[in-house]
Design an enzyme around this catalytic site. Structure first.
Site, PDB file in Angstrom:
ATOM      1  N   GLY A   9      47.585  59.979  -8.170  1.00 61.50           N
ATOM      2  CA  GLY A   9      48.633  59.055  -7.776  1.00 61.50           C
ATOM      3  C   GLY A   9      48.665  58.843  -6.278  1.00 61.50           C
ATOM      4  N   ALA A  10      48.601  57.571  -5.858  1.00 61.36           N
ATOM      5  CA  ALA A  10      48.598  57.224  -4.434  1.00 61.36           C
ATOM      6  C   ALA A  10      49.836  56.415  -4.069  1.00 61.36           C
ATOM      7  CB  ALA A  10      47.331  56.448  -4.095  1.00 61.36           C
ATOM      8  N   GLY A  24      54.076  56.708  -2.815  1.00 61.77           N
ATOM      9  CA  GLY A  24      54.673  57.376  -1.671  1.00 61.77           C
ATOM     10  C   GLY A  24      54.581  58.892  -1.757  1.00 61.77           C
ATOM     11  N   GLY A  49      52.460  60.867  -3.609  1.00 63.30           N
ATOM     12  CA  GLY A  49      51.086  61.357  -3.559  1.00 63.30           C
ATOM     13  C   GLY A  49      50.526  61.278  -2.152  1.00 63.30           C
ATOM     14  N   PHE A  62      75.084  51.834   0.583  1.00 63.46           N
ATOM     15  CA  PHE A  62      74.432  51.813  -0.731  1.00 63.46           C
ATOM     16  C   PHE A  62      75.341  52.479  -1.754  1.00 63.46           C
ATOM     17  CE2 PHE A  62      70.187  51.058  -2.616  1.00 63.46           C
ATOM     18  CZ  PHE A  62      69.715  50.114  -1.725  1.00 63.46           C
ATOM     19  N   GLN A  72      67.858  55.356 -15.751  1.00 62.63           N
ATOM     20  CA  GLN A  72      68.783  54.544 -14.986  1.00 62.63           C
ATOM     21  C   GLN A  72      68.591  53.053 -15.245  1.00 62.63           C
ATOM     22  OE1 GLN A  72      68.592  54.294 -10.403  1.00 62.63           O
ATOM     23  NE2 GLN A  72      70.525  55.234 -10.923  1.00 62.63           N
ATOM     24  N   HIS A 124      69.402  49.584 -13.587  1.00 58.89           N
ATOM     25  CA  HIS A 124      69.836  49.016 -12.317  1.00 58.89           C
ATOM     26  C   HIS A 124      70.733  47.824 -12.636  1.00 58.89           C
ATOM     27  CE1 HIS A 124      69.914  47.341  -8.341  1.00 58.89           C
ATOM     28  NE2 HIS A 124      69.192  48.334  -7.871  1.00 58.89           N
ATOM     29  N   LEU A 141      63.733  42.980  -9.832  1.00 60.03           N
ATOM     30  CA  LEU A 141      64.875  43.632  -9.202  1.00 60.03           C
ATOM     31  C   LEU A 141      65.436  42.852  -8.026  1.00 60.03           C
ATOM     32  CD1 LEU A 141      66.467  46.442  -9.006  1.00 60.03           C
ATOM     33  CD2 LEU A 141      65.012  46.802  -7.026  1.00 60.03           C
ATOM     34  N   THR A 161      67.650  44.145  -4.998  1.00 66.28           N
ATOM     35  CA  THR A 161      68.058  45.450  -4.472  1.00 66.28           C
ATOM     36  C   THR A 161      69.572  45.612  -4.376  1.00 66.28           C
ATOM     37  OG1 THR A 161      68.009  46.890  -2.533  1.00 66.28           O
ATOM     38  CG2 THR A 161      67.738  44.553  -2.104  1.00 66.28           C
ATOM     39  N   GLU A 162      69.995  46.882  -4.535  1.00 64.37           N
ATOM     40  CA  GLU A 162      71.391  47.230  -4.315  1.00 64.37           C
ATOM     41  C   GLU A 162      71.773  46.919  -2.866  1.00 64.37           C
ATOM     42  OE1 GLU A 162      72.901  50.722  -6.564  1.00 64.37           O
ATOM     43  OE2 GLU A 162      72.985  51.567  -4.561  1.00 64.37           O
ATOM     44  N   ARG A 209      75.140  53.462  -9.893  1.00 63.23           N
ATOM     45  CA  ARG A 209      74.522  52.493 -10.797  1.00 63.23           C
ATOM     46  C   ARG A 209      74.911  52.658 -12.256  1.00 63.23           C
ATOM     47  NH1 ARG A 209      68.582  52.618  -7.911  1.00 63.23           N
ATOM     48  NH2 ARG A 209      69.316  51.509  -6.064  1.00 63.23           N
ATOM     49  N   HIS A 229      65.200  50.911 -14.805  1.00 67.80           N
ATOM     50  CA  HIS A 229      64.726  50.980 -13.430  1.00 67.80           C
ATOM     51  C   HIS A 229      64.067  52.303 -13.083  1.00 67.80           C
ATOM     52  CE1 HIS A 229      64.677  49.972  -9.203  1.00 67.80           C
ATOM     53  NE2 HIS A 229      65.456  50.977  -8.882  1.00 67.80           N
ATOM     54  N   GLU A 245      58.481  60.400  -8.823  1.00 65.75           N
ATOM     55  CA  GLU A 245      59.259  60.019 -10.007  1.00 65.75           C
ATOM     56  C   GLU A 245      58.790  60.738 -11.271  1.00 65.75           C
ATOM     57  OE1 GLU A 245      60.225  55.839 -10.217  1.00 65.75           O
ATOM     58  OE2 GLU A 245      60.896  56.020 -12.298  1.00 65.75           O
ATOM     59  N   ARG A 280      70.618  58.892 -10.662  1.00 65.21           N
ATOM     60  CA  ARG A 280      70.150  58.908  -9.278  1.00 65.21           C
ATOM     61  C   ARG A 280      70.950  57.944  -8.416  1.00 65.21           C
ATOM     62  NH1 ARG A 280      66.482  55.716  -6.145  1.00 65.21           N
ATOM     63  NH2 ARG A 280      65.855  54.435  -7.911  1.00 65.21           N
ATOM     64  N   LEU A 296      63.041  57.278  -2.641  1.00 65.46           N
ATOM     65  CA  LEU A 296      62.092  57.251  -1.526  1.00 65.46           C
ATOM     66  C   LEU A 296      62.237  58.535  -0.719  1.00 65.46           C
ATOM     67  CD1 LEU A 296      62.176  53.540  -0.240  1.00 65.46           C
ATOM     68  CD2 LEU A 296      60.572  54.619  -1.821  1.00 65.46           C
TER      69      LEU A 296
HETATM   70  C1  FAD Z   1      61.538  47.347  -7.880  1.00 64.31           C
HETATM   71  C2  FAD Z   1      61.895  48.722  -7.417  1.00 64.31           C
HETATM   72  C3  FAD Z   1      62.655  48.904  -6.267  1.00 64.31           C
HETATM   73  C4  FAD Z   1      62.998  50.191  -5.825  1.00 64.31           C
HETATM   74  N1  FAD Z   1      63.735  50.343  -4.679  1.00 64.31           N
HETATM   75  C5  FAD Z   1      64.020  51.599  -4.223  1.00 64.31           C
HETATM   76  C6  FAD Z   1      64.708  51.791  -2.986  1.00 64.31           C
HETATM   77  O1  FAD Z   1      65.044  50.861  -2.272  1.00 64.31           O
HETATM   78  N2  FAD Z   1      64.969  53.063  -2.598  1.00 64.31           N
HETATM   79  C7  FAD Z   1      64.614  54.146  -3.347  1.00 64.31           C
HETATM   80  O2  FAD Z   1      64.877  55.273  -2.948  1.00 64.31           O
HETATM   81  N3  FAD Z   1      63.937  53.975  -4.512  1.00 64.31           N
HETATM   82  C8  FAD Z   1      63.628  52.737  -4.963  1.00 64.31           C
HETATM   83  N4  FAD Z   1      62.942  52.591  -6.138  1.00 64.31           N
HETATM   84  C9  FAD Z   1      62.415  53.769  -6.808  1.00 64.31           C
HETATM   85  C10 FAD Z   1      61.169  54.260  -6.086  1.00 64.31           C
HETATM   86  O3  FAD Z   1      60.527  53.178  -5.479  1.00 64.31           O
HETATM   87  C11 FAD Z   1      60.195  54.941  -7.039  1.00 64.31           C
HETATM   88  O4  FAD Z   1      60.849  55.935  -7.773  1.00 64.31           O
HETATM   89  C12 FAD Z   1      59.073  55.589  -6.235  1.00 64.31           C
HETATM   90  O5  FAD Z   1      58.484  54.647  -5.368  1.00 64.31           O
HETATM   91  C13 FAD Z   1      58.002  56.216  -7.111  1.00 64.31           C
HETATM   92  O6  FAD Z   1      57.000  56.734  -6.258  1.00 64.31           O
HETATM   93  P1  FAD Z   1      55.853  57.689  -6.785  1.00 64.31           P
HETATM   94  O7  FAD Z   1      55.084  58.142  -5.621  1.00 64.31           O
HETATM   95  O8  FAD Z   1      56.468  58.736  -7.647  1.00 64.31           O
HETATM   96  O9  FAD Z   1      55.002  56.784  -7.744  1.00 64.31           O
HETATM   97  P2  FAD Z   1      54.395  55.296  -7.620  1.00 64.31           P
HETATM   98  O10 FAD Z   1      54.666  54.656  -6.323  1.00 64.31           O
HETATM   99  O11 FAD Z   1      54.821  54.598  -8.856  1.00 64.31           O
HETATM  100  O12 FAD Z   1      52.842  55.570  -7.662  1.00 64.31           O
HETATM  101  C14 FAD Z   1      52.199  56.103  -8.802  1.00 64.31           C
HETATM  102  C15 FAD Z   1      50.730  56.260  -8.482  1.00 64.31           C
HETATM  103  O13 FAD Z   1      50.106  56.949  -9.552  1.00 64.31           O
HETATM  104  C16 FAD Z   1      48.913  56.293  -9.888  1.00 64.31           C
HETATM  105  N5  FAD Z   1      48.614  56.629 -11.277  1.00 64.31           N
HETATM  106  C17 FAD Z   1      49.437  56.584 -12.346  1.00 64.31           C
HETATM  107  N6  FAD Z   1      48.782  57.006 -13.438  1.00 64.31           N
HETATM  108  C18 FAD Z   1      47.541  57.345 -13.051  1.00 64.31           C
HETATM  109  C19 FAD Z   1      46.390  57.845 -13.710  1.00 64.31           C
HETATM  110  N7  FAD Z   1      46.384  58.089 -15.015  1.00 64.31           N
HETATM  111  N8  FAD Z   1      45.268  58.052 -12.997  1.00 64.31           N
HETATM  112  C20 FAD Z   1      45.223  57.790 -11.666  1.00 64.31           C
HETATM  113  N9  FAD Z   1      46.290  57.321 -10.986  1.00 64.31           N
HETATM  114  C21 FAD Z   1      47.426  57.102 -11.679  1.00 64.31           C
HETATM  115  C22 FAD Z   1      49.181  54.836  -9.627  1.00 64.31           C
HETATM  116  O14 FAD Z   1      47.982  54.123  -9.482  1.00 64.31           O
HETATM  117  C23 FAD Z   1      49.973  54.947  -8.324  1.00 64.31           C
HETATM  118  O15 FAD Z   1      49.096  55.077  -7.245  1.00 64.31           O
HETATM  119  C24 FAD Z   1      62.590  51.307  -6.577  1.00 64.31           C
HETATM  120  C25 FAD Z   1      61.817  51.132  -7.722  1.00 64.31           C
HETATM  121  C26 FAD Z   1      61.501  49.856  -8.152  1.00 64.31           C
HETATM  122  C27 FAD Z   1      60.714  49.723  -9.434  1.00 64.31           C
END
Ligand code: FAD
Length: 595
Positions: free
Chosen positions: A15-16, A18, A20, A120, A241, A243, A253, A255-256, A287, A354, A388, A399, A405
């Site tokens: 996972g790449a 935020g 990862g 928020f 959750q 939204h 979405l 945003t809030e 929310r 969401h 997440e 949440r 983030l």
């Molecule tokens: C539209 C939207 C707006 C949001 N706004 C906010 C906000 O303002 N503030 C806040 O705090 N939160 C917000 N959130 C929530 C927050 O953005 C997410 O919970 C968070 O970004 C998830 O980050 P992550 O690093 O866990 O995963 P992600 O950013 O989802 O990244 C997952 C990574 O895993 C990789 N991956 C998945 N499965 C595999 C696999 N089998 N093999 C290889 N790679 C894989 C993907 O390619 C990706 O690189 C928002 C969410 C959404 C959907």
């Protein structure tokens, strides 16, 4: 059959997003040999879509401190969050935000040069007294700015990315330690073994188990599926959750941060109904609460539009200048997805799936913990999870916006530091089991040998419709029980999915079929955990368990103040206590949530 290619790293991160990339940065800077796998180019991970902000009590624009943030998060979680983890996150928040600023994150600025912060939902000053400005923002593109900043830092630190590689399964040895992963290189369709001293899952959420979702198509809960198949339970999956402001009919979405900037929710009478439900926080209540109030308005016939099935979000009074400065993406979304000029008319919204509060159980270092045979919680050697897909648990039953983030930064960094420490203390590679790739190979062979069978997309669509119907904003016991049956039937159908196109090179049908095997784990965990929780708490609101003098808001702390653990192999549940003891401060005792 050709031998399966093997590669060896210190650490493999799946996972790449935020989380990862915050972890990988820590590892690369410490000189470890780290591989980061992603199904898509790193900066296309769902984190890029985050709009509103990152929560941290910097106090740049109104009086604030981490104790208030801690209180809000515990209360927001409806007392299901672990208070040690919440304290850790809220205390670390300013540090990780300033660190991000120094990495080059282009935050919006106040006139005095400090980071701009907006109000928020659920974030307050003085323990619930009034809204506070805590969300550090880069317009309404905070996630975009953050993900690019982290990617650039990783490029500088020479992190190795494996782009368009899909991890399939965890490899565990005879003692249960995790020693690597298997992965499919999408371009060639080849299976690989990636050996590692440590594996970190950062695969994001599984929001695509629902039909109407703000989540990216890649959010299929792959890390959850990998953990579940490897015998690791999933925690608190009943809590999803909604939204309040997804664009009606489109799911995209808003945003809030819109309400943070002053937007108002109105019913068909033009009434600002949130004043009735939450006299203090109004439209900025958390929310779960706002989503239920919207649903209530619609149910009681005060929805907007010809079918009275949506609520309107009114931003017209904010003025074009503020909207274009603070909410430029929202302006574009209004135009593109609702054909609305938000500076001139309100935009139709409905509560939309969401975020998953549950996930792979971890401690505050990101180490995965699972019950041993004697029921005690034990660390799974070699395995970490952050973001997440993990459940540490800071969000509990609900949440607060901006805390995800923050969770990515705090626990991505903490896990990175812990892994570096373990390597310094002298970790070594362990032998791979002889059948390291057997599970993944069997999954691929089955798809390749199936001569008929259903389309993965048909099964996935039915799964999403069932989840939407049986695990919505308001749940009933009868409907959840039916949902459990439906998902069990869907699991049988997943086993019969067939591939018409067996080609290897960039075969996206194969990827989708493999993803459905992850969706079903997340969906069944959700449905079974939800049907078993006989109370209302946070986002899990069940009509059968309503407000009574004994159990205000339907929450039953005597029986249900505990975390759910769902075990895939037996499709059964166990429970573990919530940690009400913070690290250094006094515990926030459970209270009825009012706003
Ligand atoms: C539209 C939207 C707006 C949001 N706004 C906010 C906000 O303002 N503030 C806040 O705090 N939160 C917000 N959130 C929530 C927050 O953005 C997410 O919970 C968070 O970004 C998830 O980050 P992550 O690093 O866990 O995963 P992600 O950013 O989802 O990244 C997952 C990574 O895993 C990789 N991956 C998945 N499965 C595999 C696999 N089998 N093999 C290889 N790679 C894989 C993907 O390619 C990706 O690189 C928002 C969410 C959404 C959907």
């Amino acid at each position: 059959m050709a031998a399966i290619a093997k590669r060896k790293f210190d650490v493999v991160i799946v996972g790449a997003g935020g989380s990862g990339m915050r972890a990988s940065l820590q590892l690369s800077l410490a000189g470890l040999n780290v591989a980061v796998l992603s199904k898509v180019f790193p900066t296309r991970s769902h984190t890029v879509a985050a709009q509103g902000g990152i929560g941290a009590s910097l106090g740049n624009m109104s009086e604030d401190n981490w104790h208030y943030h801690f209180f809000d998060t515990v209360k927001g979680s409806d007392w299901l969050g672990d208070q040690d983890a919440i304290e850790f996150m809220c205390r670390e928040a300013p540090k990780v935000v300033y660190e991000l600023e120094h990495f080059g994150m282009p935050f919006d600025r106040n006139a005095d040069g400090t980071i701009y912060q907006r109000p928020f939902g659920g974030h307050t000053a003085n323990y619930g007294e009034k809204p506070v400005q805590r969300a550090c923002a880069a317009a309404d593109r905070t996630g975009h700015a953050m993900l690019h900043t982290l990617y650039q830092q990783n490029v500088k630190a020479r992190t190795q990315f494996f782009v368009e590689w899909m991890a399939l399964d965890l490899i565990r040895n005879a003692s249960g330690d995790v020693v690597g992963v298997t992965a499919l290189e999408m371009e060639t369709g080849e299976l690989h073994i990636l050996e590692a001293k440590t594996v970190l899952l950062a695969t994001g959420g599984a929001g695509r188990i629902f039909a109407a979702s703000t989540n990216a198509f890649i959010n299929t809960g792959d890390g959850l599926g990998m953990a579940a198949r490897a015998g690791i339970p999933l925690q608190d999956m009943e809590f999803w959750q909604f939204h309040p402001t997804g664009v009606a009919g489109a799911g995209v979405l808003l945003t809030e941060g819109c309400r943070g900037e002053g937007a108002i929710l109105r019913n068909c009478n033009g009434e600002r109904f949130m004043e009735r439900y939450a006299p203090t926080l109004k439209d900025l209540a958390p929310r779960d609460f706002v989503s239920r109030c919207m649903d209530q308005e619609i149910k009681e016939g005060r929805g907007c539009g010809p079918n009275k099935d949506y609520i309107e979000l009114d931003m017209t009074h904010l003025g074009g200048e503020t909207i274009l400065k603070r909410l430029p993406s929202v302006f574009e979304i209004g135009h593109n997805f609702a054909n609305v000029d938000i500076t001139k008319e309100p935009i139709p919204v409905v509560p939309t799936i969401h975020y998953q509060m549950g996930g792979i159980p971890t401690n505050i270092h990101g180490q995965v913990v699972a019950p041993a045979a004697d029921g005690s919680q034990q660390i799974v050697n070699g395995l970490y999870a952050v973001g997440e897909c993990a459940c540490v648990s800071v969000h509990g039953a609900n949440r607060l916006g901006t805390n995800s983030l923050l969770d990515l930064l705090v626990f991505g960094r903490a896990a990175g530091n812990h892994i570096v420490g373990a390597h310094k203390a002298g970790l070594s590679h362990q032998d791979l089991p002889a059948d390291a790739a057997a599970v993944s190979q069997a999954r691929l062979d089955r798809l390749d040998s199936a001569t008929d069978g259903e389309y993965a997309q048909d099964v996935a669509n039915d799964l999403r419709t069932s989840m939407q119907q049986h695990a919505g904003v308001f749940r009933t016991q009868a409907s959840m029980d039916q949902g459990v049956q439906k998902i069990a039937e869907l699991r049988e159908r997943v086993k019969r999915i067939g591939l018409k196109d067996k080609s290897k090179v960039f075969n996206t049908a194969r990827i989708e079929a493999l993803e459905v095997e992850n969706l079903i784990e997340a969906a069944q965990a959700t449905m079974v955990s939800a049907a078993a929780r006989h109370e209302s708490r946070g986002a899990h609101t069940v009509n059968d368990y309503g407000d009574t003098p004994e159990h205000p808001n339907g929450r039953n702390d005597d029986v249900w103040m505990k975390h759910t653990l769902w075990h895939s192999a037996s499709n059964s549940l166990s429970y573990k206590p919530v940690n009400l003891k913070p690290l250094t401060v006094e515990s926030i005792p459970p209270k009825v949530r009012t706003f």
